[in-house]
Design a protein around this motif. Sequence first.
Motif, PDB file in Angstrom:
ATOM      1  N   GLY A  36       0.815  -1.549   0.014  1.00  0.00           N
ATOM      2  CA  GLY A  36      -0.057   0.051  -0.474  1.00  0.00           C
ATOM      3  C   GLY A  36       0.796   1.662  -0.303  1.00  0.00           C
ATOM      4  O   GLY A  36       2.174   1.497  -0.516  1.00  0.00           O
ATOM      5  N   HIS A  39       4.922   2.705   1.076  1.00  0.00           N
ATOM      6  CA  HIS A  39       5.784   3.141   0.586  1.00  0.00           C
ATOM      7  C   HIS A  39       6.224   4.509  -0.139  1.00  0.00           C
ATOM      8  O   HIS A  39       7.129   4.210  -1.087  1.00  0.00           O
ATOM      9  CB  HIS A  39       6.327   1.994  -0.309  1.00  0.00           C
ATOM     10  CG  HIS A  39       6.174   0.736   0.661  1.00  0.00           C
ATOM     11  ND1 HIS A  39       5.157   0.423   1.602  1.00  0.00           N
ATOM     12  CD2 HIS A  39       7.528  -0.246   0.263  1.00  0.00           C
ATOM     13  CE1 HIS A  39       6.381  -1.088   1.643  1.00  0.00           C
ATOM     14  NE2 HIS A  39       7.339  -1.174   0.493  1.00  0.00           N
ATOM     15  N   LEU A  40       5.199   5.125   0.061  1.00  0.00           N
ATOM     16  CA  LEU A  40       5.459   6.348  -1.292  1.00  0.00           C
ATOM     17  C   LEU A  40       5.146   7.767   0.559  1.00  0.00           C
ATOM     18  O   LEU A  40       5.132   8.395   0.351  1.00  0.00           O
ATOM     19  CB  LEU A  40       3.668   6.808  -2.093  1.00  0.00           C
ATOM     20  CG  LEU A  40       3.552   5.423  -2.867  1.00  0.00           C
ATOM     21  CD1 LEU A  40       2.334   5.265  -3.543  1.00  0.00           C
ATOM     22  CD2 LEU A  40       5.199   5.503  -3.172  1.00  0.00           C
ATOM     23  N   PRO A 249      10.517   6.117  -3.441  1.00  0.00           N
ATOM     24  CA  PRO A 249       9.782   5.672  -3.016  1.00  0.00           C
ATOM     25  C   PRO A 249      10.830   6.205  -1.077  1.00  0.00           C
ATOM     26  O   PRO A 249      11.460   6.278  -1.008  1.00  0.00           O
ATOM     27  CB  PRO A 249      10.791   4.479  -2.748  1.00  0.00           C
ATOM     28  CG  PRO A 249      11.911   4.349  -3.393  1.00  0.00           C
ATOM     29  CD  PRO A 249      11.915   5.376  -3.999  1.00  0.00           C
ATOM     30  N   ILE A 254       9.162   2.489   4.542  1.00  0.00           N
ATOM     31  CA  ILE A 254       9.875   0.870   4.159  1.00  0.00           C
ATOM     32  C   ILE A 254       9.747   0.169   5.622  1.00  0.00           C
ATOM     33  O   ILE A 254       8.901  -0.661   5.959  1.00  0.00           O
ATOM     34  CB  ILE A 254      10.507   0.250   3.634  1.00  0.00           C
ATOM     35  CG1 ILE A 254      10.243   0.781   1.767  1.00  0.00           C
ATOM     36  CG2 ILE A 254      10.666  -0.954   3.347  1.00  0.00           C
ATOM     37  CD1 ILE A 254      10.953   1.120   0.839  1.00  0.00           C
TER      38      ILE A 254
ATOM     39  N   CYS B  15       5.219   4.410  -9.115  1.00  0.00           N
ATOM     40  CA  CYS B  15       4.814   4.463  -7.677  1.00  0.00           C
ATOM     41  C   CYS B  15       5.948   4.344  -6.687  1.00  0.00           C
ATOM     42  O   CYS B  15       7.224   4.617  -5.992  1.00  0.00           O
ATOM     43  CB  CYS B  15       3.951   4.118  -6.382  1.00  0.00           C
ATOM     44  SG  CYS B  15       4.438   2.399  -7.117  1.00  0.00           S
ATOM     45  N   THR B  16       6.992   3.383  -7.786  1.00  0.00           N
ATOM     46  CA  THR B  16       8.285   2.377  -7.887  1.00  0.00           C
ATOM     47  C   THR B  16       8.549   1.275  -6.448  1.00  0.00           C
ATOM     48  O   THR B  16       9.576   0.956  -5.688  1.00  0.00           O
ATOM     49  CB  THR B  16       9.751   3.718  -7.574  1.00  0.00           C
ATOM     50  OG1 THR B  16       9.190   3.929  -5.947  1.00  0.00           O
ATOM     51  CG2 THR B  16       9.864   4.622  -8.586  1.00  0.00           C
ATOM     52  N   ILE B  17       7.305   1.143  -5.787  1.00  0.00           N
ATOM     53  CA  ILE B  17       7.573  -0.194  -5.254  1.00  0.00           C
ATOM     54  C   ILE B  17       7.995  -0.852  -5.385  1.00  0.00           C
ATOM     55  O   ILE B  17       8.650  -1.805  -4.814  1.00  0.00           O
ATOM     56  CB  ILE B  17       5.584   0.012  -4.545  1.00  0.00           C
ATOM     57  CG1 ILE B  17       4.983   0.838  -3.942  1.00  0.00           C
ATOM     58  CG2 ILE B  17       5.532  -1.578  -3.908  1.00  0.00           C
ATOM     59  CD1 ILE B  17       3.789   0.817  -3.033  1.00  0.00           C
ATOM     60  N   THR B  20      11.710  -1.590  -5.124  1.00  0.00           N
ATOM     61  CA  THR B  20      12.080  -0.944  -3.665  1.00  0.00           C
ATOM     62  C   THR B  20      12.097  -2.392  -3.497  1.00  0.00           C
ATOM     63  O   THR B  20      12.756  -2.498  -1.899  1.00  0.00           O
ATOM     64  CB  THR B  20      10.844  -0.355  -2.472  1.00  0.00           C
ATOM     65  OG1 THR B  20       9.931  -1.232  -2.806  1.00  0.00           O
ATOM     66  CG2 THR B  20      10.478   1.005  -3.164  1.00  0.00           C
ATOM     67  N   TYR B  21      11.417  -3.272  -4.141  1.00  0.00           N
ATOM     68  CA  TYR B  21      11.437  -5.270  -3.486  1.00  0.00           C
ATOM     69  C   TYR B  21      12.558  -5.387  -4.562  1.00  0.00           C
ATOM     70  O   TYR B  21      13.152  -7.071  -3.859  1.00  0.00           O
ATOM     71  CB  TYR B  21       9.759  -5.524  -3.562  1.00  0.00           C
ATOM     72  CG  TYR B  21       9.609  -5.376  -2.146  1.00  0.00           C
ATOM     73  CD1 TYR B  21       9.271  -5.777  -1.398  1.00  0.00           C
ATOM     74  CD2 TYR B  21       8.418  -4.493  -2.494  1.00  0.00           C
ATOM     75  CE1 TYR B  21       8.194  -5.841   0.093  1.00  0.00           C
ATOM     76  CE2 TYR B  21       8.128  -3.813  -1.295  1.00  0.00           C
ATOM     77  CZ  TYR B  21       7.715  -4.554   0.198  1.00  0.00           C
ATOM     78  OH  TYR B  21       6.949  -4.606   1.092  1.00  0.00           O
ATOM     79  N   VAL B  67       4.007  -7.158  -5.469  1.00  0.00           N
ATOM     80  CA  VAL B  67       3.791  -6.465  -4.509  1.00  0.00           C
ATOM     81  C   VAL B  67       3.375  -4.894  -5.382  1.00  0.00           C
ATOM     82  O   VAL B  67       2.866  -3.913  -4.708  1.00  0.00           O
ATOM     83  CB  VAL B  67       4.793  -5.462  -3.777  1.00  0.00           C
ATOM     84  CG1 VAL B  67       5.791  -6.863  -3.159  1.00  0.00           C
ATOM     85  CG2 VAL B  67       6.093  -5.509  -4.811  1.00  0.00           C
ATOM     86  N   PRO B  69       0.661  -2.222  -7.055  1.00  0.00           N
ATOM     87  CA  PRO B  69      -1.242  -2.089  -6.227  1.00  0.00           C
ATOM     88  C   PRO B  69      -1.398  -1.558  -7.133  1.00  0.00           C
ATOM     89  O   PRO B  69      -3.234  -1.418  -6.981  1.00  0.00           O
ATOM     90  CB  PRO B  69      -0.177  -1.226  -5.042  1.00  0.00           C
ATOM     91  CG  PRO B  69       0.465  -0.546  -5.761  1.00  0.00           C
ATOM     92  CD  PRO B  69       1.999  -1.343  -6.484  1.00  0.00           C
TER      93      PRO B  69
END
Lengths: 427, 420
Positions: A36, A39-40, A249, A254, B15-17, B20-21, B67, B69
């Motif tokens: 969700g 992370h932003l 991010p 996180i 969003c770059t999520i 990060t993973y 991950v 979204p």
Amino acid sequence: MSYDTVVIGAGLAGLTAALRLTEQGQRVLVVARGVGATHLAPATVDVLGYLGENRIEDPASSVATLVASSSDHPYAHIAADQLATALDWFSARAGALGYVGGLERNLLLPTALGVPKPSALAPRTMSGGDLTAGGRFVFVGLKGFKDFHPTLIADNLAGARLPAPVAARALELELPPGRRVDMSGRVIAGQFDNERLSEWLIAALKDRVEPDERIGVPAVLGLRRADDTWRELETRLERTVFEVSTLPPSIPGIRLFDALASALRAGGTRMVLGVRAVGARTSDARIEAVDVANATGTVSHATDAVVLASGGFASGGLELDSFGATHETVFDLPLIGVPDTGRVRFAPAYFDAQPLSAAGVGIDDLLRPVDAKGHPVYANLHAAGAILGGAVPWKEKSGTGISVATGYAAAGAILAPATRAISEAMR
Amino acid sequence: MNDFIRDSLDHCVKCTICETYCPVSQVTPLFPGPKYVGPQAERYRGAGLSSDASVDYCSGCGICTQVCPQDVKIAEINSRARAKLWEKRGVPLRNQMIARPTVIGRLGTPVAPLANWALHNRAVRAMVQSVVGIHRDAPMPSFAGKTFQRRSRSHHGPADAPAVVYFHGCGTNYYEPVLGEMVVAVLEHNGFQVIVPQQDCCGLPLQSNGNFPAARTYVRRLVGHLAPHARAGLPIVSNSTSCGLMLKREAHEILGIEDEDLKLVSESMYDVCEFLVRLHDRGALRTDFGSLPLTIPYHAPCQQRGHGIGKPALDLLALVPDLDMIELDADCCGIAGTYGLKKEKYEIAMAVGARLFTDIAATGSDLAACDSETCRWQIAHGTGVTAVHPIELLYRAYGLDGHTLDRLVTTGPHPARVAG
């Protein structure tokens, strides 16, 4: 598997609700399309920053003012003492991150763009950036790190409306040779955790900071041991050091996600990402099972209660289709705050009040989505977070506060004996 | 081609999520990250060649898709881009070889002792590294000699019990036939007869190595073997999480196979632990478990998480008295099927796995559990501990072997590092 509660959504609201329920011994399942908005977002808890154009200093009394004039606002369904309890609970859960602040006075922290933003709670690694009392600040950037621009921050602060005079300057450091050219916050945070990058930073700053300056660094001081690194920087530089949020991010975000997810794991709650809640099996205005689509098909998870924390338009909890119609995407719930057909949905200027942004699910005082007559749609469905209507979080600076407060309250409604009794009676 | 994969890039909000993973981009600048090579670069690929070879450094673990979204099929987009790249350039011999486990299996099995000696001989491995490009230290399983298919022929289970079909995969067949026997024993203990159809590779390694035409041939042939059983309404179980996922989803989503038989097989596929948990939900799982007084760390492999079924292995093992499973949260072991075998990627794979290896070592356990075979081999290689499939623990807890705990053995390869 059957559960006491299925939580839909793994953002701040969903994680908050899931953790409170888990702590109370419930068997909980969290399902989400992905990770969700933790992370932003900067990981601060912003309860209320603005009423109209007025910046708020005291969230407690301003929330009271807000709900007095806006009965649809999510805060209108939360008792004042419950808001405070929720924040205390949250601070304790994210204990390792060391949240400071409260409802009495907002901190005023610089954003990645150098805008002063009011927050009720912030990790202590950030709280030293409070601009309220003014003073001298130096913002330190890392050359090649594209998500943090100290000059932009310093320049914007110079023109910002601030309660006391602030002098800000920028300083850009060259990372030691051998560090990669294309850097992400995640990679730099890893270097702080594992490769003693703090030694280099301390040496690089030692003679370049004035005695009365506070030092703002990008919020990349690590994922696993940021708090230790921050302490070390403060101690050895003998200055106030603070993290400033970067463009996404968000490393502090996180950290927050990891802290809550790890507490859930320790409590035996399973979080399944990459799946989609697609509907429910219902009977007599109760949800009996939530249908979750996975790699091959749909699995029905029997449950006593459901928390819907699937987010707003940005996260797909709400959608605006190509015909201009607005929907809630899992249960097709009725919505409030949707401009009537033919009325303006979007104001022409980007930063004007956007009528559609207050759209969302309307709730009762047990945070249950309601129909046009105010009756709960399902006796055991509760909603929390950005999916709720009646608020304009991006204007009010209230998004994370609403998520924590309503996530906490939704769990409370499920746990309350009265709710359980009503729920049982309707079964 | 079903374009819902490519079209999903429109949902990317940057969003770059995923960034990060991504376990790979965190440890090497050679891979710029799933967002850059995925939804961003894909906009420029169109039908033509990708000008950017960095997509080859994607390990295909699939975490980005999990991950995301916004439901962007990032890993799938990247997998297709990789195939496009190799289609133009020609898939290297090494990648053609390691992507055909059945060929390797058939070659190695008859000469297992010799092949195993060679696989674990430093001089041979050094030569293989320089000639073929398989890293000299990369974890290699040992040929069992007698395949699971052959062993199963002499096994006669209960004839009139409800049937379940067993898709054992190549790892079980050539390297870990004992694990296959344990799966059969656990299913039979729960009142099933186990049908072991003739079967071949699912095509996943070829898909990961960019040879889509060959991958399609393999998966269609396998589906041909399994579909009659699916049509008869029988469930199909697999103890290989990645091969199971290939049949559940990837053959359709990545290879773009539109096929009624594949659809039937997909809908009948269960991970073996998923199948047993469902049995338990219906009250039909036997719970006559003996005590296993052990504390064991558990790693859910990336491909297992891609099933979207939670962690059924932990749900099952929670039923075993005195067994304490530690749920690890490291994302990836690094091996990603054949990725970590390659000489230019071995160090990356070991760096990706470092966090998992540290966490396992920190538990002090000399055992670890993990559902995927290549991940177990990598874990054994990276930590020196014995890595077992959760089914082995269930098998022991059911008392099906009659052995005592000190005979608990690996279903993986030699745990010690090949290199001294």
